[in-house]
Design a protein around this motif. Sequence first.
Motif, short mmCIF file in Angstrom:
data_model
loop_
_atom_site.label_atom_id
_atom_site.label_comp_id
_atom_site.label_asym_id
_atom_site.label_seq_id
_atom_site.Cartn_x
_atom_site.Cartn_y
_atom_site.Cartn_z
N LEU A 1 5.96 2.78 0.11
CA LEU A 1 5.43 1.45 0.36
C LEU A 1 5.76 1.37 1.06
O LEU A 1 6.25 1.00 1.95
CB LEU A 1 5.98 0.66 -1.26
N ASP B 1 0.93 10.67 -0.76
CA ASP B 1 1.57 11.50 -1.52
C ASP B 1 2.32 10.42 -2.38
O ASP B 1 3.20 10.83 -3.36
CB ASP B 1 2.12 12.85 -1.51
N CYS B 2 2.78 9.19 -2.00
CA CYS B 2 3.67 7.79 -3.32
C CYS B 2 4.71 7.74 -2.87
O CYS B 2 5.56 7.54 -3.68
CB CYS B 2 2.54 7.73 -4.72
N THR B 3 5.21 8.60 -1.93
CA THR B 3 6.63 8.90 -1.52
C THR B 3 7.29 7.00 -0.55
O THR B 3 8.59 7.20 -0.84
CB THR B 3 6.92 10.28 -0.50
N SER C 1 1.10 -0.77 -0.10
CA SER C 1 -0.40 0.46 -0.03
C SER C 1 0.63 1.27 0.12
O SER C 1 1.60 1.24 0.75
CB SER C 1 -1.20 0.47 1.44
N PRO C 2 0.37 2.39 -0.45
CA PRO C 2 1.47 3.50 -0.85
C PRO C 2 0.66 4.17 0.21
O PRO C 2 -0.82 4.53 0.92
CB PRO C 2 0.86 3.97 -2.19
N ASN C 3 1.56 5.57 1.03
CA ASN C 3 0.65 6.47 1.87
C ASN C 3 0.09 7.73 0.61
O ASN C 3 0.02 6.92 -0.87
CB ASN C 3 1.86 7.48 2.27
#
Length: 283
Positions: free
Chosen positions: A49, A45-47, A41-43
Motif C-alpha cells: 500500500l 497484487d495488493c501486497t 493506493s495498492p500495488n
Amino acid sequence: ADDKTSPGAVRMYSTVQRSSPTQAPAFDREFTVGALPDMISPNQDCTMLAVANEGEGDMDSNNTLVDPVGSVTIIRNPTADAPDVWTVSFDALGSDAELMASGVHLPLPLGALEYWDDHSDIAADVDFSATRASYVPATNLEPEYLGWSADDTKIFVNLQENSAIITVSVPSGAWDGSSGPSATRIDALGLKDWSDAGGTAGIDLVKDGDCVLSHYAGWASLRSADAIQVVAVDGVDYILTANEGDDKEYGDYEEKWKAKDLLDADGTVGMSGATVDSDVLAA
C-alpha cells in the motif's frame, strides 16, 4: 490524528463476506504514516500500500504556521505479523534554489517565509517563525495523489501545489537503512501555454457570464494537477493528469493575486517592497 499536522494513520478492517452480509467490518490493525494522509493506493497484487502524506501546513490558535514535511509511506505485506512500514523522505531532492531552477513551484520557500513574516504588509498578522526555524524544502512538497508503475517498481507521486511529480523507486528485496524505497527524481510539469502556439482552444479570462475562449500571447499557467492515473501502453508507463490548479492560503497570507490588485497602470506594485520589470509594463 487530532490535528492535520501530526502523523496520520492507516487503519485496516476486515471485509464483509457475501455469506454473512450483516456482519459489520471489524478493526484489525493500524499503521502510523506521515502528516495528513490524502490518498492510498495498492500495488497490482495488493501486497503493498502506498500512502500520499500531504503534509499541508496549518495556522494554530496563535496564528502561527505549523508546516510538516510531505512524504510517502509504503506498507509491504500489511496482513503479515511483521509488515514493513517505510516512509520515503524527500530531503535529497534538492535545495530551494535547485528545485525552483528545475521548474518546481514552491509556494513558500524560505526566502518567501522571511519576506511575509518580517517585511510584508501582513507581517504583524502572521507568524512563520517556527516554520522558518525548522525549515527544509520538503515542507513545501505536498503529495496529493499517486499511482504505481505496471511492474510495481516505481510510484509516481503527484504534488499539486508544486505542479510536479516525484518518482519513488521500490526495491523488491529486503528493506533496510540503505536499500529501502527512495525518492529518485522530481520532474516539473511545466507551464501551460495559452498563446496561439499552445495547442489549446483558448481560455476565458473575462468575468462577464459568457464563455468565450481566446488566446493570449505570453500568458501561461501552472498545471497543478490533482488526480493522476498511471496507464501502461506497449510496456511504457504514461501518467494522465487532471489539471485542477490550486494555491496556498494561510491566515492573511494568500498565494494568488488578481492582477488588478497587484499592479496599477502606472507600474506601482501593491506588495510592500516589490518592484516590476520595465519590460512587463512595456508589454
